[in-house]
Write an enzyme that holds these catalytic residues in place. Structure first.
Site, PDB file in Angstrom:
ATOM      1  N   LYS A 155     -42.485  25.050 131.521  1.00 22.36           N
ATOM      2  CA  LYS A 155     -42.788  25.208 130.099  1.00 22.36           C
ATOM      3  C   LYS A 155     -41.715  24.542 129.223  1.00 22.36           C
ATOM      4  O   LYS A 155     -42.005  24.104 128.108  1.00 22.36           O
ATOM      5  CB  LYS A 155     -42.935  26.688 129.752  1.00 22.36           C
ATOM      6  CG  LYS A 155     -44.165  27.336 130.402  1.00 22.36           C
ATOM      7  CD  LYS A 155     -45.453  26.682 129.916  1.00 22.36           C
ATOM      8  CE  LYS A 155     -46.691  27.419 130.360  1.00 22.36           C
ATOM      9  NZ  LYS A 155     -47.940  26.822 129.822  1.00 22.36           N
ATOM     10  N   ASP A 169     -60.054  19.581 136.459  1.00 21.58           N
ATOM     11  CA  ASP A 169     -58.752  19.996 137.006  1.00 21.58           C
ATOM     12  C   ASP A 169     -57.678  19.178 136.298  1.00 21.58           C
ATOM     13  O   ASP A 169     -57.620  17.952 136.449  1.00 21.58           O
ATOM     14  CB  ASP A 169     -58.729  19.745 138.517  1.00 21.58           C
ATOM     15  CG  ASP A 169     -57.423  20.207 139.169  1.00 21.58           C
ATOM     16  OD1 ASP A 169     -56.417  20.405 138.443  1.00 21.58           O
ATOM     17  OD2 ASP A 169     -57.415  20.357 140.393  1.00 21.58           O
ATOM     18  N   TYR A 183     -41.771  28.682 136.341  1.00 22.50           N
ATOM     19  CA  TYR A 183     -42.560  28.771 135.098  1.00 22.50           C
ATOM     20  C   TYR A 183     -41.715  28.344 133.896  1.00 22.50           C
ATOM     21  O   TYR A 183     -42.158  27.545 133.067  1.00 22.50           O
ATOM     22  CB  TYR A 183     -43.076  30.202 134.927  1.00 22.50           C
ATOM     23  CG  TYR A 183     -44.042  30.378 133.785  1.00 22.50           C
ATOM     24  CD1 TYR A 183     -45.358  29.939 133.882  1.00 22.50           C
ATOM     25  CD2 TYR A 183     -43.645  30.983 132.593  1.00 22.50           C
ATOM     26  CE1 TYR A 183     -46.251  30.106 132.829  1.00 22.50           C
ATOM     27  CE2 TYR A 183     -44.530  31.157 131.537  1.00 22.50           C
ATOM     28  CZ  TYR A 183     -45.828  30.715 131.663  1.00 22.50           C
ATOM     29  OH  TYR A 183     -46.716  30.871 130.622  1.00 22.50           O
ATOM     30  N   SER A 234     -44.538  28.246 126.157  1.00 20.44           N
ATOM     31  CA  SER A 234     -44.313  29.691 126.310  1.00 20.44           C
ATOM     32  C   SER A 234     -42.984  30.042 125.655  1.00 20.44           C
ATOM     33  O   SER A 234     -42.121  29.170 125.487  1.00 20.44           O
ATOM     34  CB  SER A 234     -44.250  30.034 127.802  1.00 20.44           C
ATOM     35  OG  SER A 234     -43.819  31.370 127.983  1.00 20.44           O
TER      36      SER A 234
END
Ligand code: NAP
Length: 260
Positions: free
Chosen positions: A164, A68, A160, A147
């Site tokens: 990123k 993890d 998100y 991303s």
């Protein structure tokens, strides 16, 4: 005992790569291409069943580790295990990630925290323990999967995008520190556009509607299509290889022109 290196005349011969998110999508495609170029590959992921199935197919130069990325203790254990099994680590690719949609006026604080923990904290820990391991090896390459949404904003992806963006700037900080200290460690980020992996399932659904959903995402990209995981993997192989020996702190969009 260290695993035997096979005889492979490839661009990553004699290198050992650790790939998080290695059981699925971009990570799995990267593991395949790295193995094809002669590397040994340690795949780490939460998806134990998928990971074990994949390494059974990939053969003796691949091993799977349940891991993890958000847990510091897991990182210490993982690095020690991979070093014991393979004799050292030359490449760390931080590929594990999650995508939880939500614009700022709808996303919950819990979803923000979960996203930051996996996408940002996970890469922070991967860089921190990766630098330690690569220094023991005398140098190497760290590849962080950010991303296109770590460069360009996206209204429905508040958490998100932020997670990123953090990966993008962390990458540069790591690169500069390693360069200034002469660690011989390069650190770069890859910024994929929409890529056809299981991560897209939540957005495009399953067959027979999947193709239409992918086409809608593809239309957002100047090249008019989504990308394939192999198209990210080939850039990761390049950054892992000695061909990229003068590239550090770079952000590389692989997005069909989305960020252009
Ligand atoms: P994927 O197929 O879902 O692979 C990601 C893998 O990471 C999954 O196996 C996932 O497990 C695992 N993972 C999630 N949380 C983890 C954790 N805490 N510890 C360890 N492993 C964990 O998605 P992908 O598209 O290949 O994504 C790879 C990377 O590319 C991600 O960082 C993603 O943000 C980035 N990316 C993807 C796209 C895209 O369109 N696909 C675009 C830009 C960037 P679970 O399935 O259990 O979550």
């Amino acid at each position: 005992m260290a695993l035997q290196q096979g005889k492979h005349a490839g661009r990553l011969e004699r290198k050992v790569a650790l790939v998080t998110g290695g059981a699925s999508g971009i990570g799995a495609a990267t593991a395949r291409q790295m193995l094809a170029q002669g590397a040994s590959v340690a795949l780490a992921d939460l998806q134990t069943e998928l990971g074990n199935k994949l390494v059974a197919e990939l053969g003796e130069r691949a091993r799977f580790y349940t891991h993890d990325v958000t847990r510091e203790a897991d990182w210490k254990r993982l690095i020690a295990s991979v070093e014991a099994d393979f004799g050292g680590i030359d490449v760390v690719m931080n590929g594990a990630g999650i995508s939880v949609p939500g614009p700022i006026d709808e996303v919950s604080y819990e979803d923000w925290q979960t996203t930051m923990r996996v996408n940002s904290d996970g890469v922070f820990l991967g860089c921190k323990y990766g630098v330690e391991a690569l220094r023991r090896q005398g140098g190497g390459s760290i590849i962080n999967i950010s991303s296109s949404l770590g460069i360009r904003g996206g209204a429905i992806f508040a958490a998100y995008c932020a997670s990123k963006g953090a990966v993008r700037m962390l990458t540069k900080s790591v690169a500069l520190r390693c360069a200034e200290e002469g660690y011989e460690i390069r650190c770069n980020s890859i910024h994929p556009g929409a890529i056809d992996t299981p991560m897209m399932d939540a957005y495009v659904g399953e067959a027979p509607n999947r193709e239409a959903g992918l086409a809608e995402f593809g239309a957002l990209h100047p090249m008019g299509r989504v990308g394939r995981p192999e198209e990210i993997a080939s850039v990761a192989v390049f950054l892992a290889s000695d061909e990229a020996s003068y590239i550090t702190g770079a952000e590389i969009p692989v997005d069909g022109g989305f960020c252009a």
